[in-house]
Design an enzyme around this catalytic site. Structure first.
Site, PDB file in Angstrom:
ATOM      1  CG  MET A 177       6.790   7.425   1.808  1.00 37.66           C
ATOM      2  SD  MET A 177       6.891   9.269   2.230  1.00 37.66           S
ATOM      3  CE  MET A 177       4.831   9.254   1.304  1.00 37.66           C
ATOM      4  CD  GLU A 189      -2.715  -1.197   2.455  1.00 39.81           C
ATOM      5  OE1 GLU A 189      -2.527  -0.211   3.161  1.00 39.81           O
ATOM      6  OE2 GLU A 189      -3.733  -1.833   1.944  1.00 39.81           O
ATOM      7  N   GLY A 190       0.319   2.231  -1.255  1.00 37.03           N
ATOM      8  CA  GLY A 190       0.836   3.760  -1.224  1.00 37.03           C
ATOM      9  C   GLY A 190       0.585   3.941   0.709  1.00 37.03           C
ATOM     10  CB  CYS A 191       2.380   5.150   3.842  1.00 39.48           C
ATOM     11  SG  CYS A 191       2.547   3.482   4.362  1.00 39.48           S
ATOM     12  CB  ILE A 192      -0.499   8.370   0.416  1.00 38.12           C
ATOM     13  CG1 ILE A 192      -2.068   8.339   0.320  1.00 38.12           C
ATOM     14  CG2 ILE A 192      -0.288   7.558  -0.289  1.00 38.12           C
ATOM     15  CD1 ILE A 192      -2.720   9.744  -0.539  1.00 38.12           C
TER      16      ILE A 192
END
Lengths: 102, 412
Positions: B160, A99-102
């Site tokens: 991130m 998952e792209g942690c945004i």
């Protein structure tokens, strides 16, 4: 080894396995070969960890989780799976894209 | 007997929950206690403007007590440990022990520059290496930039997730504008080294924002996983051996959950509390709820998200107190004004399922804000937001936006 095995299963538009049940160790070998990686025991240690972690959490593990969980330093993970180990392992291990942690 | 709702952290999330719950709970039955280690409330979105002299430190700090209702007991103390199996919290101050019936964790995320070798201990910290993710860092950087004659500015995101994932982009856009205004843009090279594969994670926003970077001659170095800062050679080095030289390094360091979360064994490997991403309840303890960036929900760690979580946390707490099941209502909604310099801004609106799309917001077809597109109105929205934050949002007042994202007004 033949890479025909790749033609027998479906991938999403980003190259990740569509149906996790299609995954086999042979498929992992073929996917790795496609990316120019010859799987060694150390690679398998990482793949096994990622599959176990994903089964537990429902998510592909992050780079930090992989390094902490396997005890393999991040730098070495980059040698095993060059250019973004978390994404590469996920693909080879038949998991979802992290998952792209945004 | 009185029951206790204990809230750890009086930042954006904790303050809003305290205000809402003080309004909803019968305070002859319930005691609400808020604990925070710091008496000052920081308007964190304002840190971004400090390096460029747009805000001063005094613009972004107020006493926390001012934003909490008088009916709430406030204790300023570091928290030593949470013991969820006994519903207890141990405070540092006077070795106090607090018992709770319900616990709301709002302890946020915090920067850890010491996690990266060379970043703090290499001798360049606060000399030619800064961060705008702390008030002190932002103020020091403002002093440095004031007289900087130019060179190679590298902005790096270490890992991130980070708090406010659009802030690095805003910093770049504002830097471009700032150096233009100072007449030295031609003497400054601006580089953005990020672990992401592009300017942003979501494809359509990444394309639009990536294009804006190009237009402004900001050089993008994607897939850069920071290993160390080599202050001798003045380069940042990635795990796979890439080197990016800098004269001025602006760092967004590793972000982690609060120390007390890690010390109490309540967090994941970064110290974020595992939660159900739709109910916002702890996956481990049914009387623990999490708001804002202290949790591990896969959405932005941003104030707007804490705001959109608020109604869900409050409703679910009240439901649980009545013996009802929590509702899976949180959809990951995030809404970010992105400053793009030259008095313009971009607005993006998205959730777990839907990536940022172009359109109008909040009124479909009308706006006044434009989604995924630069406009002056978006910039003024961002500027006015600070007033709303101090005067309406923290006190749990109604904002003119819905908690759940809407597809109306979006162009698919």
């Amino acid at each position: 080894m033949s890479t025909d095995i790749l033609a027998t299963v479906a991938f999403d538009d980003q190259g990740y396995l569509q149906n996790p049940a299609d995954w086999t160790p042979e498929l992992a070998e073929a996917l790795a070969a496609q990316e120019g990686i010859q799987l060694t025991e150390k690679h398998w240690q990482v793949i096994r960890f990622c599959r176990a972690k994903a089964a537990e959490t429902g998510k592909s593990p992050t780079l930090r989780q992989i390094s902490l969980g396997t005890g393999i330093p991040t730098k070495e993970l980059f040698q095993l799976f060059p250019k973004g180990p978390a994404k590469r392992v996920a693909r080879i291990a038949g998991l979802k894209k992290p998952e792209g942690c945004i | 007997m009185t029951k206790t709702l204990l809230i750890l952290g009086a930042g954006t999330g904790g303050t809003m929950v305290a205000n809402k719950m003080a309004h909803h709970l019968d305070l002859t039955e319930w005691r609400i206690v808020v604990v925070d280690r710091d008496e000052k409330h920081y308007y964190q979105p304002g840190f971004l403007f400090i390096p460029f002299g747009m805000y001063a430190a005094t613009d972004v700090v107020r006493p926390k007590r001012n934003f909490l209702p008088p009916t709430v007991e406030v204790i300023f103390s570091p928290v030593e440990r949470i013991e969820p199996e006994r519903n207890r919290v141990y405070l540092q101050r006077d070795n106090r022990v607090l018992h709770y019936d319900y616990l709301v964790i709002a302890t946020g995320s915090h920067i850890h520059p010491e996690e990266t070798p060379g970043l703090v201990d290499g001798g360049g910290w606060m000399k030619n290496i800064f961060t705008f993710y702390s008030l002190d860092g932002a103020v020091q950087l403002a002093k440095f930039l004031k007289f900087w004659k130019g060179g190679r500015l590298v902005l790096n995101v270490a890992e991130m997730p980070i708090k406010c994932p659009v802030a690095p982009l805003e910093f770049l856009f504002l830097a471009d504008w700032f150096f233009h205004e100072r007449g030295i843009r031609d003497k400054v090279e601006i580089v953005y080294a990020t672990p992401l594969p592009g300017a942003f994670t979501k494809p359509r926003a990444s394309a639009v924002l990536g294009h804006l970077l190009e237009e402004r001659h900001i050089h993008l170095v994607p897939d850069f996983y920071l290993m160390e800062v080599d202050t001798g050679k003045q380069v940042i080095r990635s795990y796979d051996g890439q080197e990016v030289p800098y004269d001025l390094l602006v760092s967004v360091p590793v972000n982690m959950g609060a120390q007390v979360i890690r010390d109490s064994g309540l967090g994941d490997e970064l110290g974020f509390v595992p939660i159900d991403k739709h109910t916002l309840q702890s996956t481990q303890w049914e009387n623990i709820w999490v708001i804002g960036d202290a949790g591990n929900a896969p959405t932005s760690k941003a104030g707007s998200v804490a705001h959109f979580m608020l109604d869900v946390v409050v409703e679910n707490l009240l439901r649980h107190m009545e013996g009802l099941e929590p509702l899976p209502k949180f959809d990951g909604h995030a809404n970010c004004f992105i400053e793009s310099g030259f008095d313009k801004g971009i607005l993006i609106d998205f959730n777990y399922e839907v990536e940022p799309l172009p359109g109008k917001y909040p009124l479909p077809g009308i706006g006044p804000f434009s989604l995924l597109k630069e406009s002056h109105v978006n910039h003024w929205g961002k500027m006015l937001f600070r007033w709303f934050y101090w005067n309406v949002l923290l006190k749990g007042g109604d904002m003119p936006f819905e908690s759940q994202m809407s597809m109306a007004g979006k162009w698919v």
